[in-house]
Design a protein around this motif. Structure first.
Motif, PDB file in Angstrom:
ATOM      1  N   LEU A  99       0.837  -1.204   0.000  1.00  0.00           N
ATOM      2  CA  LEU A  99       0.000   0.000   0.000  1.00  0.00           C
ATOM      3  C   LEU A  99       0.874   1.258   0.000  1.00  0.00           C
ATOM      4  N   LYS A 100       1.945   1.243   0.807  1.00  0.00           N
ATOM      5  CA  LYS A 100       2.820   2.405   0.873  1.00  0.00           C
ATOM      6  C   LYS A 100       3.496   2.646  -0.456  1.00  0.00           C
ATOM      7  N   LYS A 101       3.918   1.590  -1.116  1.00  0.00           N
ATOM      8  CA  LYS A 101       4.636   1.715  -2.378  1.00  0.00           C
ATOM      9  C   LYS A 101       3.701   2.154  -3.499  1.00  0.00           C
ATOM     10  N   PHE A 102       2.494   1.594  -3.599  1.00  0.00           N
ATOM     11  CA  PHE A 102       1.631   1.852  -4.756  1.00  0.00           C
ATOM     12  C   PHE A 102       0.420   2.740  -4.450  1.00  0.00           C
ATOM     13  N   ILE A 104      -3.304   8.164  -2.907  1.00  0.00           N
ATOM     14  CA  ILE A 104      -4.363   8.533  -1.953  1.00  0.00           C
ATOM     15  C   ILE A 104      -4.051   9.890  -1.351  1.00  0.00           C
ATOM     16  N   LEU A 105      -2.808  10.113  -0.925  1.00  0.00           N
ATOM     17  CA  LEU A 105      -2.410  11.406  -0.361  1.00  0.00           C
ATOM     18  C   LEU A 105      -2.518  12.509  -1.417  1.00  0.00           C
ATOM     19  N   LYS A 106      -2.123  12.162  -2.652  1.00  0.00           N
ATOM     20  CA  LYS A 106      -2.230  13.160  -3.731  1.00  0.00           C
ATOM     21  C   LYS A 106      -3.695  13.503  -3.972  1.00  0.00           C
ATOM     22  N   ALA A 107      -4.570  12.504  -3.978  1.00  0.00           N
ATOM     23  CA  ALA A 107      -6.002  12.748  -4.184  1.00  0.00           C
ATOM     24  C   ALA A 107      -6.566  13.596  -3.049  1.00  0.00           C
ATOM     25  N   LEU A 108      -6.161  13.306  -1.805  1.00  0.00           N
ATOM     26  CA  LEU A 108      -6.609  14.112  -0.658  1.00  0.00           C
ATOM     27  C   LEU A 108      -6.099  15.544  -0.765  1.00  0.00           C
ATOM     28  N   SER A 109      -4.820  15.656  -1.173  1.00  0.00           N
ATOM     29  CA  SER A 109      -4.236  16.993  -1.330  1.00  0.00           C
ATOM     30  C   SER A 109      -4.959  17.763  -2.437  1.00  0.00           C
ATOM     31  N   ASP A 110      -5.209  17.071  -3.560  1.00  0.00           N
ATOM     32  CA  ASP A 110      -5.944  17.726  -4.661  1.00  0.00           C
ATOM     33  C   ASP A 110      -7.338  18.137  -4.219  1.00  0.00           C
ATOM     34  N   ARG A 111      -7.994  17.262  -3.466  1.00  0.00           N
ATOM     35  CA  ARG A 111      -9.339  17.570  -2.976  1.00  0.00           C
ATOM     36  C   ARG A 111      -9.287  18.766  -2.032  1.00  0.00           C
ATOM     37  N   GLU A 112      -8.289  18.790  -1.144  1.00  0.00           N
ATOM     38  CA  GLU A 112      -8.147  19.913  -0.213  1.00  0.00           C
ATOM     39  C   GLU A 112      -7.904  21.211  -0.984  1.00  0.00           C
ATOM     40  N   THR A 113      -7.062  21.134  -2.035  1.00  0.00           N
ATOM     41  CA  THR A 113      -6.781  22.309  -2.856  1.00  0.00           C
ATOM     42  C   THR A 113      -8.030  22.780  -3.582  1.00  0.00           C
ATOM     43  N   SER A 114      -8.779  21.825  -4.165  1.00  0.00           N
ATOM     44  CA  SER A 114      -9.989  22.230  -4.894  1.00  0.00           C
ATOM     45  C   SER A 114     -11.033  22.828  -3.956  1.00  0.00           C
TER      46      SER A 114
END
Length: 164
Positions: free
Chosen positions: A25-28, A33-43
């Motif tokens: 999970l950490k590798k793939f 998931i963090l990028k999606a959360l970050s993108d969601r937070e940014t949007s």
């Protein structure tokens, strides 16, 4: 009882499997998931900023609209006031013109009446003179019908004209 208390071997393999799953999970999956959360937070942050900007623009437009409405009301009042002044001026001018025209008509009528009066008086005088002459003629014809009477009037008139 084996179900209630798991064995050490089972516990070990569960921990090993959990670690492997965690590494996979950490590798793939962890970065997406963090990028999606970050993108969601940014949007969400951008949407909030856009909403705040839109709210400020709406307030500004509302304030501008109030200013425009106030200016429009003031302009309307100014136009109405000017229209009232023009109306009063036109009414005043019309009254003055009507008064002047009435004075001219009265003056003309008085002049016409005076002319008619003078004309009527002259006509009456002429008629009186004509009638007087006719009456005098008739009286003289009656008196002068007799020759003795004619001689006596002639002598009397001659004496009046020539006092010597």
């Amino acid at each position: 009882m084996e179900l209630i208390t798991p064995g050490i071997g089972l516990l070990f393999w569960m921990l090993v499997m959990f670690g492997i799953v965690l590494l996979i999970l950490k590798k793939f999956a962890w970065k997406p998931i963090l990028k999606a959360l970050s993108d969601r937070e940014t949007s969400i942050s951008d949407a909030l900023l856009s909403a705040d900007t839109a709210k400020k623009e709406m307030e500004k437009l509302k304030a501008d609209n109030e200013v425009i409405m106030a200016e429009a009301r003031a302009e309307k009042e100014k136009i109405v006031q000017e229209a009232r002044q023009i109306r009063e001026k036109l009414i005043s001018e019309a009254k003055n013109d009507a008064t002047e025209e009435a004075k001219k008509i009265l003056k003309s009528a008085r002049k016409d009446i005076e002319n008619e009066k003078v004309s009527a008086i002259a006509e009456v005088k002429n008629k009186v003179a004509e009638l007087s002459i006719e009456i005098a003629e008739k009286i003289l014809r009656e008196k002068l019908a007799d020759t003795r009477e004619q001689k006596s009037i002639i002598e009397r008139l001659v004496k009046e004209i020539m006092p010597n």
